[in-house]
Design a protein around this motif. Structure first.
Motif, PDB file in Angstrom:
ATOM      1  N   HIS A 293       0.827  -1.378   0.122  1.00 17.65           N
ATOM      2  CA  HIS A 293       0.177   0.029  -0.200  1.00 17.65           C
ATOM      3  C   HIS A 293       0.783   1.213   0.017  1.00 17.65           C
ATOM      4  N   PRO A 294       0.411   2.292  -0.902  1.00 13.75           N
ATOM      5  CA  PRO A 294       1.383   3.370  -0.921  1.00 13.75           C
ATOM      6  C   PRO A 294       1.641   4.142   0.524  1.00 13.75           C
ATOM      7  N   THR A 295       0.625   4.211   1.286  1.00 17.44           N
ATOM      8  CA  THR A 295       0.706   5.056   2.571  1.00 17.44           C
ATOM      9  C   THR A 295       1.749   4.056   3.466  1.00 17.44           C
ATOM     10  N   TYR A 296       1.400   2.827   3.480  1.00 16.83           N
ATOM     11  CA  TYR A 296       2.441   2.092   4.262  1.00 16.83           C
ATOM     12  C   TYR A 296       3.886   2.116   3.535  1.00 16.83           C
ATOM     13  N   LYS A 297       4.133   2.149   2.431  1.00 18.80           N
ATOM     14  CA  LYS A 297       5.370   2.153   1.850  1.00 18.80           C
ATOM     15  C   LYS A 297       6.074   3.543   2.257  1.00 18.80           C
ATOM     16  N   SER A 298       5.156   4.672   2.254  1.00 17.85           N
ATOM     17  CA  SER A 298       5.732   6.106   2.720  1.00 17.85           C
ATOM     18  C   SER A 298       6.227   5.918   3.900  1.00 17.85           C
ATOM     19  N   TRP A 299       5.511   5.294   4.926  1.00 15.48           N
ATOM     20  CA  TRP A 299       6.022   5.340   6.326  1.00 15.48           C
ATOM     21  C   TRP A 299       7.234   4.872   6.389  1.00 15.48           C
ATOM     22  N   VAL A 300       7.558   3.343   5.831  1.00 16.60           N
ATOM     23  CA  VAL A 300       8.681   2.652   6.094  1.00 16.60           C
ATOM     24  C   VAL A 300       9.859   3.242   5.110  1.00 16.60           C
ATOM     25  N   SER A 301       9.709   4.307   3.985  1.00  9.89           N
ATOM     26  CA  SER A 301      10.601   4.781   3.478  1.00  9.89           C
ATOM     27  C   SER A 301      11.452   5.823   4.280  1.00  9.89           C
ATOM     28  N   ARG A 302      10.797   6.306   5.600  1.00 12.78           N
ATOM     29  CA  ARG A 302      11.392   7.191   6.177  1.00 12.78           C
ATOM     30  C   ARG A 302      12.714   6.716   6.984  1.00 12.78           C
ATOM     31  N   PRO A 303      13.805   7.606   6.916  1.00 12.87           N
ATOM     32  CA  PRO A 303      14.914   7.109   7.508  1.00 12.87           C
ATOM     33  C   PRO A 303      14.869   7.302   9.027  1.00 12.87           C
ATOM     34  N   PHE A 304      15.646   6.423   9.756  1.00 14.68           N
ATOM     35  CA  PHE A 304      15.876   6.207  11.316  1.00 14.68           C
ATOM     36  C   PHE A 304      16.627   7.514  11.578  1.00 14.68           C
ATOM     37  N   HIS A 305      16.436   8.002  12.811  1.00 15.88           N
ATOM     38  CA  HIS A 305      17.443   8.988  13.366  1.00 15.88           C
ATOM     39  C   HIS A 305      18.685   8.489  13.895  1.00 15.88           C
ATOM     40  N   LYS A 306      18.275   7.364  14.741  1.00 16.74           N
ATOM     41  CA  LYS A 306      19.390   6.579  15.260  1.00 16.74           C
ATOM     42  C   LYS A 306      19.240   5.058  15.284  1.00 16.74           C
ATOM     43  N   SER A 307      19.540   4.727  14.071  1.00 13.03           N
ATOM     44  CA  SER A 307      19.158   3.501  13.647  1.00 13.03           C
ATOM     45  C   SER A 307      19.902   2.291  14.502  1.00 13.03           C
ATOM     46  N   ASP A 308      21.229   2.561  14.798  1.00 12.58           N
ATOM     47  CA  ASP A 308      21.899   1.572  15.593  1.00 12.58           C
ATOM     48  C   ASP A 308      21.416   1.542  16.970  1.00 12.58           C
ATOM     49  N   TYR A 309      21.215   2.490  17.563  1.00 11.33           N
ATOM     50  CA  TYR A 309      20.574   2.761  18.745  1.00 11.33           C
ATOM     51  C   TYR A 309      19.290   1.849  19.159  1.00 11.33           C
ATOM     52  N   VAL A 310      18.190   2.034  18.104  1.00  8.16           N
ATOM     53  CA  VAL A 310      17.154   1.513  18.376  1.00  8.16           C
ATOM     54  C   VAL A 310      17.375   0.280  18.096  1.00  8.16           C
ATOM     55  N   HIS A 311      17.990  -0.210  17.166  1.00  9.27           N
ATOM     56  CA  HIS A 311      18.058  -1.656  16.790  1.00  9.27           C
ATOM     57  C   HIS A 311      18.890  -2.571  17.860  1.00  9.27           C
ATOM     58  N   ASN A 312      19.726  -1.992  18.448  1.00  8.16           N
ATOM     59  CA  ASN A 312      20.477  -2.480  19.850  1.00  8.16           C
ATOM     60  C   ASN A 312      19.235  -2.822  20.873  1.00  8.16           C
ATOM     61  N   LEU A 313      18.510  -1.829  21.199  1.00 13.88           N
ATOM     62  CA  LEU A 313      17.491  -1.972  21.910  1.00 13.88           C
ATOM     63  C   LEU A 313      16.653  -3.268  21.753  1.00 13.88           C
ATOM     64  N   VAL A 314      16.432  -3.518  20.343  1.00 12.78           N
ATOM     65  CA  VAL A 314      15.724  -4.774  20.215  1.00 12.78           C
ATOM     66  C   VAL A 314      16.437  -5.958  20.391  1.00 12.78           C
ATOM     67  N   LYS A 315      17.605  -6.037  20.141  1.00 10.67           N
ATOM     68  CA  LYS A 315      18.582  -7.016  20.317  1.00 10.67           C
ATOM     69  C   LYS A 315      18.676  -7.578  21.933  1.00 10.67           C
ATOM     70  N   GLU A 316      18.781  -6.413  22.889  1.00  4.99           N
ATOM     71  CA  GLU A 316      18.689  -6.646  24.148  1.00  4.99           C
ATOM     72  C   GLU A 316      17.487  -7.782  24.615  1.00  4.99           C
ATOM     73  N   ASN A 317      16.384  -7.733  24.044  1.00  5.20           N
ATOM     74  CA  ASN A 317      15.217  -8.409  24.482  1.00  5.20           C
ATOM     75  C   ASN A 317      15.011  -9.571  23.366  1.00  5.20           C
ATOM     76  N   SER A 318      16.174 -10.064  22.727  1.00  2.00           N
ATOM     77  CA  SER A 318      15.709 -11.025  21.706  1.00  2.00           C
ATOM     78  C   SER A 318      15.455 -12.573  22.215  1.00  2.00           C
ATOM     79  N   ARG A 319      15.831 -12.692  23.577  1.00  2.00           N
ATOM     80  CA  ARG A 319      15.325 -13.833  24.275  1.00  2.00           C
ATOM     81  C   ARG A 319      14.709 -13.875  25.613  1.00  2.00           C
TER      82      ARG A 319
END
Length: 223
Positions: free
Chosen positions: A194-220
């Motif tokens: 859907h074009p609206t969804y694609k427009s959302w996910v096309s936005r760049p992260f401000h702090k990609s490494d930081y937020v993805h590291n937060l995800v990894k902290e809880n991976s188990r």
């Protein structure tokens, strides 16, 4: 000197307006939530391809029964589970006990047993709820499944709606049998294209490494 100082002050003011840390965090958190909406629905679809039903769907005896899994960390569940000191009833989508609730631990174990391997658990990076609930929500009935996530900065669009609280936007993906039964919900394929969804996910992260590291902290976290 005064002119230079004025330029600096104006520049800082503009930067502060556009680079508000809380706004940036929520924008990044929403991008993570959409990533995880894609991840969990892909996992659920893979499960279906092997099993021929969705997680816990085979447990359902009556057509009106619905199973709910709050895909949330142990910390987040403190606010979503009754009986604890931090429980906030207004944020609990099962406060009435209408849904047959299963734990995320059971959910992950069931998925891994059918897929035949461990999965990386993906959770909302917002640890503490504010005015909106944290976590993701999986429902299954005899008709199929629904997964919804909050997307605070998405607002109300053709493919996003509000919770019953009247101000929390959500994005909903359903199986084919659930299309039309959930407000503004689409199948995974329809949502991702859907074009609206694609427009959302096309936005760049401000702090990609930081937020993805937060995800990894809880991976188990369920283990």
């Amino acid at each position: 000197m005064k002119f230079k100082l004025l330029v600096i002050l104006v520049t800082c003011f503009i930067s502060a307006c556009s680079d508000n840390p809380m706004k940036q965090y929520q924008e990044d958190a929403d991008l993570i939530r959409l990533e995880h909406l894609e991840y969990w629905t892909e996992i659920i679809n893979k499960y279906y391809q092997i099993r021929g039903s969705y997680p816990f769907q085979s447990e359902i005896q009556n057509s009106e029964d619905i199973v709910l899994v709050k895909i949330a960390t142990k910390q987040q569940m403190q606010y979503l589970s009754s009986g604890g000191d931090k429980y906030e009833k207004r944020l609990d989508n099962n406060q009435s006990g209408y849904f047959n609730e299963r734990s995320v631990k059971d959910f992950v174990a069931e998925v891994e047993a059918v897929l035949g391997h461990q999965i990386e658990e993906k959770y909302d990076i917002q640890k503490v709820p504010t005015s909106s609930p944290v976590g993701y929500y999986y429902f299954t009935s005899k008709d199929g499944y629904l997964v919804w996530v909050t997307c605070i900065t998405c607002g109300v669009t053709q493919v996003s709606t509000l919770l019953m609280d009247g101000f929390t936007p959500t994005v909903n993906i359903v199986s084919e049998g659930m299309v039309g039964k959930v407000t503004k919900a689409l199948t995974r394929e329809e949502m991702l294209s859907h074009p609206t969804y694609k427009s959302w996910v096309s936005r760049p992260f401000h702090k990609s490494d930081y937020v993805h590291n937060l995800v990894k902290e809880n991976s188990r976290d369920s283990k």
